[in-house]
Design a protein around this motif. Structure first.
Motif, PDB file in Angstrom:
ATOM      1  N   LYS A   1       0.993  -1.151   0.039  1.00 49.75           N
ATOM      2  CA  LYS A   1       0.082  -0.072   0.412  1.00 49.75           C
ATOM      3  C   LYS A   1       1.201   1.475  -0.060  1.00 49.75           C
ATOM      4  O   LYS A   1       0.185   2.173  -0.407  1.00 49.75           O
ATOM      5  N   MET A   2       2.062   1.257   0.846  1.00 48.35           N
ATOM      6  CA  MET A   2       2.799   2.520   0.198  1.00 48.35           C
ATOM      7  C   MET A   2       3.507   2.850  -1.078  1.00 48.35           C
ATOM      8  O   MET A   2       3.887   3.395  -1.542  1.00 48.35           O
ATOM      9  N   MET A   3       3.653   1.384  -2.018  1.00 52.22           N
ATOM     10  CA  MET A   3       3.917   1.384  -3.331  1.00 52.22           C
ATOM     11  C   MET A   3       2.622   2.409  -3.901  1.00 52.22           C
ATOM     12  O   MET A   3       2.725   2.688  -5.561  1.00 52.22           O
ATOM     13  N   ILE A   4       1.509   1.266  -4.017  1.00 50.07           N
ATOM     14  CA  ILE A   4       0.393   1.633  -4.007  1.00 50.07           C
ATOM     15  C   ILE A   4       0.183   3.658  -4.315  1.00 50.07           C
ATOM     16  O   ILE A   4      -0.598   4.506  -5.262  1.00 50.07           O
ATOM     17  N   ARG A   5       0.062   4.082  -2.908  1.00 47.85           N
ATOM     18  CA  ARG A   5       0.447   5.377  -2.311  1.00 47.85           C
ATOM     19  C   ARG A   5       1.574   6.023  -2.953  1.00 47.85           C
ATOM     20  O   ARG A   5       0.605   7.382  -4.248  1.00 47.85           O
ATOM     21  N   ALA A   6       2.489   5.913  -3.506  1.00 45.80           N
ATOM     22  CA  ALA A   6       3.363   6.293  -4.799  1.00 45.80           C
ATOM     23  C   ALA A   6       3.628   6.479  -5.767  1.00 45.80           C
ATOM     24  O   ALA A   6       3.366   7.449  -6.249  1.00 45.80           O
ATOM     25  N   ALA A   7       2.530   4.861  -6.759  1.00 40.67           N
ATOM     26  CA  ALA A   7       2.008   5.571  -7.973  1.00 40.67           C
ATOM     27  C   ALA A   7       0.941   6.058  -8.097  1.00 40.67           C
ATOM     28  O   ALA A   7       0.121   6.458  -8.961  1.00 40.67           O
ATOM     29  N   ASN A   8       0.107   5.979  -6.594  1.00 39.36           N
ATOM     30  CA  ASN A   8      -0.953   7.125  -7.036  1.00 39.36           C
ATOM     31  C   ASN A   8      -0.828   8.378  -7.133  1.00 39.36           C
ATOM     32  O   ASN A   8      -1.490   9.120  -7.497  1.00 39.36           O
TER      33      ASN A   8
END
Length: 452
Positions: free
Chosen positions: A51-58
């Motif tokens: 979810k840290m990765m997803i937050r950055a990608a978003n």
């Protein structure tokens, strides 16, 4: 001589850690054993770092949506701060000392060894044997499914672990599997500039969800540059030292620098000694009753039970096991009819209960209602990145919602209202009479009800 304790917990992922800690805090003598990191997949290779990765990608995607709405934007994606955050904030560079200390402080005797059941109430941990007077809790989780594709074994393919640990990103990536985990990672890497191809053997991605969810996710990821190959299977894998090539059963091939295998997960309990307590070690999962009892004096919690491979279910089952072991008068019993789940793509796809197909297959007289998020006032205001929908599956005979999907910019959060409706069997009539705050994304629930 076996050492006398109250409970032995085998496996200390989120469910096992929760059960062990609470039983110890209640005054029981508890041994917790696991050769892996305390906390399991979720904090180290699953929900938290992903979810840290997803937050950055978003954030990258949102920056690109500025044009035409709030000015002009440019962005240069950089993976290094994401990898750094995962190491420093989420995983302590995959060191579980904080979790171990927390568990021991609660009174658990922790042993970093594999445990084996040697008989009713008896567990071998390393060179020590324990006799658990109150019982055994099995919470050993799952491991990745690696399909038996010719040439795959021995190649440096990724599972979710290697994908999460990546300090640098490849130029191209093949993702084998179109489920939630594979798609979340696919979108992250695509938004950071990786050329991603998803190979899925079924005719659609997210095949366990509504067809509308599959269509929405595919369109969103294709917008991010992802290529999909659905309805085909890999027959051979080759690796030449610099990249992978997959031969597909339609005669075509796909190539990429890295290969991520995301074809599901399975239990691994064959060497656990389950047969000595009357449990089939070759079963696809450990069957449990409404008290999550697997056998006399044995409880099982989490992914190993085959009831939804979700952190929230592991915690839910751990609570039931703890209260049952403690003999609580108000101990709850398990009910999974309102199991919520979220695929954290953008848009988020939240779902609860039955899909339309599952409901019809169960013989339920079904009617459905659906509304599109862009047609709602908040969706219209949101504009860029407003794709999504709300779909309700209603049992006509009972007049209640038995399943629902909430997809959109905050699909997982809007799902909470629908989860309450399914869990409590709130009459559709009552939902139709509710006041829905304006202008919110969740107000679209009312529109979906009106469309029934």
């Amino acid at each position: 001589m076996a050492e006398q304790v109250d409970v032995v917990v085998i496996g200390l992922g989120v469910g096992g850690e929760e059960a062990a800690g609470r039983l110890a805090e209640a005054g029981l003598s508890v041994v917790g054993a696991d050769p892996r990191l305390v906390g399991g997949e979720c904090p180290y290779w699953g929900c938290i770092p992903s979810k840290m990765m997803i937050r950055a990608a978003n954030l990258i995607a949102e920056t690109r949506r500025v044009d035409g709405m709030a000015g002009i934007s440019t962005i240069e994606p950089d993976w290094s701060p994401v990898a750094k955050r995962i190491r420093e904030e989420a995983t302590d560079n995959w060191n579980d000392q904080v979790a171990v200390d927390r568990l021991v402080k609660k009174g658990v005797s922790f042993i970093r060894e594999r445990a084996v059941i040697t008989g009713p109430g008896r567990v071998q941990v390393g060179d020590r044997e324990y006799e658990a007077s109150r019982g055994i809790v099995v919470a050993t989780g799952t491991v990745p499914v690696i399909p038996p594709i010719d040439g795959l074994a021995g190649t440096p393919y990724w599972t979710n672990k290697e994908a999460i640990e990546a300090e640098t990103l490849p130029a191209s990536l093949i993702v084998l599997g179109g489920g939630a985990i594979g798609l979340e990672l696919t979108q992250v890497f695509a938004r950071f500039g990786v050329q991603v191809t998803v190979v899925e053997g079924l005719d659609r991605i997210l095949a366990m969800e509504e067809p509308e969810s599959s269509d929405l996710a595919r369109a969103a990821l294709e917008h991010d540059g992802v290529t999909f190959r659905t309805g085909v299977h890999a027959t051979n894998v080759s690796h030449d030292g610099s990249g992978f090539t997959l031969a597909l059963d339609d005669g075509s091939t796909v190539s990429g620098e890295k290969l991520l295998v995301a074809t599901g997960r399975r239990v691994d309990t064959k060497a656990l000694g389950l047969d000595l307590v009357g449990i089939d070690p070759a079963a696809r999962s450990i069957a449990v009753d409404e008290h999550v009892r697997a056998a006399d004096g044995v409880w099982a919690v989490g992914d190993v039970t085959g009831v939804g491979a979700f952190t929230h279910n592991a915690m839910y089952q751990a609570n039931i096991a703890v209260l049952d072991i403690l003999g609580a008068e108000d101990a709850p019993t398990a009910s999974y009819h309102a199991m919520p789940r979220v695929t954290f793509t953008d848009p988020e796809i939240g779902a609860v209960g039955l899909t339309e197909k599952q409901a019809r297959d169960a013989g339920i007289d079904v009617r459905t209602g659906i509304t599109q998020i862009p047609a709602a006032t908040r969706g219209w205001i949101h504009k860029a990145g407003n794709e999504g929908f709300i779909k309700l599956v209603v049992d006509n005979d009972r007049g209640v919602v038995v399943g629902a999907t909430s997809a959109g910019p905050t699909g997982g959060e809007v799902l909470s209202a629908l989860a309450v409706a399914v869990h409590a069997a709130v009459p559709v009539h009552s939902l139709r009479q509710m006041i829905y705050a304006y202008p919110t994304f969740h107000r679209a629930i009312g529109s979906a009800i009106q469309s029934l």
